[in-house]
Design a protein around this motif. Sequence first.
Motif, PDB file in Angstrom:
ATOM      1  N   ASN A  72      13.816  42.750  40.122  1.00 28.42           N
ATOM      2  CA  ASN A  72      13.091  41.576  40.615  1.00 28.42           C
ATOM      3  C   ASN A  72      14.052  40.487  41.084  1.00 28.42           C
ATOM      4  O   ASN A  72      13.831  39.863  42.127  1.00 28.42           O
ATOM      5  CB  ASN A  72      12.158  41.019  39.536  1.00 28.42           C
ATOM      6  CG  ASN A  72      10.949  41.900  39.312  1.00 28.42           C
ATOM      7  OD1 ASN A  72      10.611  42.735  40.143  1.00 28.42           O
ATOM      8  ND2 ASN A  72      10.320  41.729  38.167  1.00 28.42           N
ATOM      9  N   LEU A  73      15.105  40.264  40.335  1.00 32.73           N
ATOM     10  CA  LEU A  73      16.108  39.268  40.697  1.00 32.73           C
ATOM     11  C   LEU A  73      16.794  39.655  42.012  1.00 32.73           C
ATOM     12  O   LEU A  73      16.982  38.817  42.906  1.00 32.73           O
ATOM     13  CB  LEU A  73      17.137  39.131  39.568  1.00 32.73           C
ATOM     14  CG  LEU A  73      18.186  38.044  39.744  1.00 32.73           C
ATOM     15  CD1 LEU A  73      17.511  36.671  39.711  1.00 32.73           C
ATOM     16  CD2 LEU A  73      19.217  38.131  38.631  1.00 32.73           C
ATOM     17  N   ASN A 133      15.579  41.677  44.392  1.00 33.54           N
ATOM     18  CA  ASN A 133      14.609  41.582  45.489  1.00 33.54           C
ATOM     19  C   ASN A 133      14.369  40.134  45.909  1.00 33.54           C
ATOM     20  O   ASN A 133      14.263  39.829  47.086  1.00 33.54           O
ATOM     21  CB  ASN A 133      13.283  42.233  45.096  1.00 33.54           C
ATOM     22  CG  ASN A 133      13.384  43.740  45.033  1.00 33.54           C
ATOM     23  OD1 ASN A 133      14.293  44.344  45.615  1.00 33.54           O
ATOM     24  ND2 ASN A 133      12.470  44.364  44.313  1.00 33.54           N
ATOM     25  N   ASP A 134      14.297  39.238  44.935  1.00 35.12           N
ATOM     26  CA  ASP A 134      14.106  37.820  45.231  1.00 35.12           C
ATOM     27  C   ASP A 134      15.305  37.268  46.003  1.00 35.12           C
ATOM     28  O   ASP A 134      15.150  36.506  46.954  1.00 35.12           O
ATOM     29  CB  ASP A 134      13.889  37.038  43.934  1.00 35.12           C
ATOM     30  CG  ASP A 134      13.455  35.620  44.202  1.00 35.12           C
ATOM     31  OD1 ASP A 134      12.414  35.439  44.875  1.00 35.12           O
ATOM     32  OD2 ASP A 134      14.153  34.696  43.749  1.00 35.12           O
ATOM     33  N   SER A 135      16.480  37.656  45.602  1.00 35.85           N
ATOM     34  CA  SER A 135      17.701  37.217  46.282  1.00 35.85           C
ATOM     35  C   SER A 135      17.715  37.726  47.724  1.00 35.85           C
ATOM     36  O   SER A 135      18.106  37.003  48.649  1.00 35.85           O
ATOM     37  CB  SER A 135      18.921  37.733  45.521  1.00 35.85           C
ATOM     38  OG  SER A 135      20.094  37.435  46.226  1.00 35.85           O
ATOM     39  N   CYS A 177      15.061  38.459  49.611  1.00 31.14           N
ATOM     40  CA  CYS A 177      14.040  37.695  50.359  1.00 31.14           C
ATOM     41  C   CYS A 177      14.576  36.325  50.758  1.00 31.14           C
ATOM     42  O   CYS A 177      14.383  35.869  51.881  1.00 31.14           O
ATOM     43  CB  CYS A 177      12.763  37.533  49.544  1.00 31.14           C
ATOM     44  SG  CYS A 177      11.844  39.061  49.333  1.00 31.14           S
ATOM     45  N   LYS A 178      15.245  35.671  49.820  1.00 32.21           N
ATOM     46  CA  LYS A 178      15.797  34.342  50.087  1.00 32.21           C
ATOM     47  C   LYS A 178      16.854  34.415  51.190  1.00 32.21           C
ATOM     48  O   LYS A 178      16.895  33.564  52.088  1.00 32.21           O
ATOM     49  CB  LYS A 178      16.397  33.767  48.801  1.00 32.21           C
ATOM     50  CG  LYS A 178      16.884  32.358  48.933  1.00 32.21           C
ATOM     51  CD  LYS A 178      17.398  31.832  47.608  1.00 32.21           C
ATOM     52  CE  LYS A 178      17.883  30.411  47.750  1.00 32.21           C
ATOM     53  NZ  LYS A 178      18.408  29.870  46.506  1.00 32.21           N
ATOM     54  N   TYR A 237      10.666  29.898  51.283  1.00 27.44           N
ATOM     55  CA  TYR A 237      10.025  31.157  51.684  1.00 27.44           C
ATOM     56  C   TYR A 237       8.895  31.554  50.731  1.00 27.44           C
ATOM     57  O   TYR A 237       8.039  32.348  51.086  1.00 27.44           O
ATOM     58  CB  TYR A 237      11.061  32.285  51.778  1.00 27.44           C
ATOM     59  CG  TYR A 237      11.608  32.733  50.442  1.00 27.44           C
ATOM     60  CD1 TYR A 237      11.098  33.851  49.807  1.00 27.44           C
ATOM     61  CD2 TYR A 237      12.620  32.023  49.815  1.00 27.44           C
ATOM     62  CE1 TYR A 237      11.587  34.254  48.575  1.00 27.44           C
ATOM     63  CE2 TYR A 237      13.118  32.423  48.599  1.00 27.44           C
ATOM     64  CZ  TYR A 237      12.599  33.536  47.980  1.00 27.44           C
ATOM     65  OH  TYR A 237      13.081  33.928  46.766  1.00 27.44           O
ATOM     66  N   LYS A 238       8.870  30.977  49.538  1.00 29.71           N
ATOM     67  CA  LYS A 238       7.823  31.304  48.568  1.00 29.71           C
ATOM     68  C   LYS A 238       6.574  30.446  48.744  1.00 29.71           C
ATOM     69  O   LYS A 238       5.486  30.845  48.367  1.00 29.71           O
ATOM     70  CB  LYS A 238       8.339  31.103  47.143  1.00 29.71           C
ATOM     71  CG  LYS A 238       9.338  32.134  46.686  1.00 29.71           C
ATOM     72  CD  LYS A 238       9.725  31.871  45.253  1.00 29.71           C
ATOM     73  CE  LYS A 238      10.690  32.912  44.752  1.00 29.71           C
ATOM     74  NZ  LYS A 238      11.035  32.681  43.350  1.00 29.71           N
TER      75      LYS A 238
END
Length: 175
Positions: free
Chosen positions: A10-11, A13-15, A17-18, A145-146
């Motif tokens: 998750n970390l 994937n979030d990185s 996306c950012k 982006y969120k």
Amino acid sequence: AEQFVLPFKNLFNDSYCKDISTKVRSQLALKRKNGDFVGSFACYGYLKDPADHNKLIIDPEAAEIVRCIFAWKIQGMSAERIAEHLNEQGILCPMEYKRSMGLKVSTNFRTNGKAKWFPVSVIRILKNEIYIGVTTQGKVTTPSYKIKRLVEKPESEWDRVEGTHEPIITQDVFD
């Protein structure tokens, strides 16, 4: 071991996306600063150039309506009267005009039946510098982006580039 892998995925994937969001934002900002048009649809009176979708070309039919709107305003007609006049003549409003050209436009404000000209649409045209060849973009943004909520930016932060496309009216008429 599985319980430790998921948080790391998750970390990661979030990185990712950012990072992608940052790259896309910077590319769009660069295009706007260069005067490239980055909107989904061209403004009423213009079309996206088939050879370069970041350039605008005049749509002769809609541009003539824009010229009429400015001429009527100069003659002293109110925005309300101009909207009534356009509706009486059966001139398609910007959204219906785009639909008639096969563009898939939607709005939250649409009611049953065909959309009509309203004074606010006329005022929007009368105040838009795009008709004198100025591209103004980047008026709104999202915090990150969120978060998809749009936030208006101060006018000093807008991307305003002169001479990006052929004007429909002169500066004198606009003034």
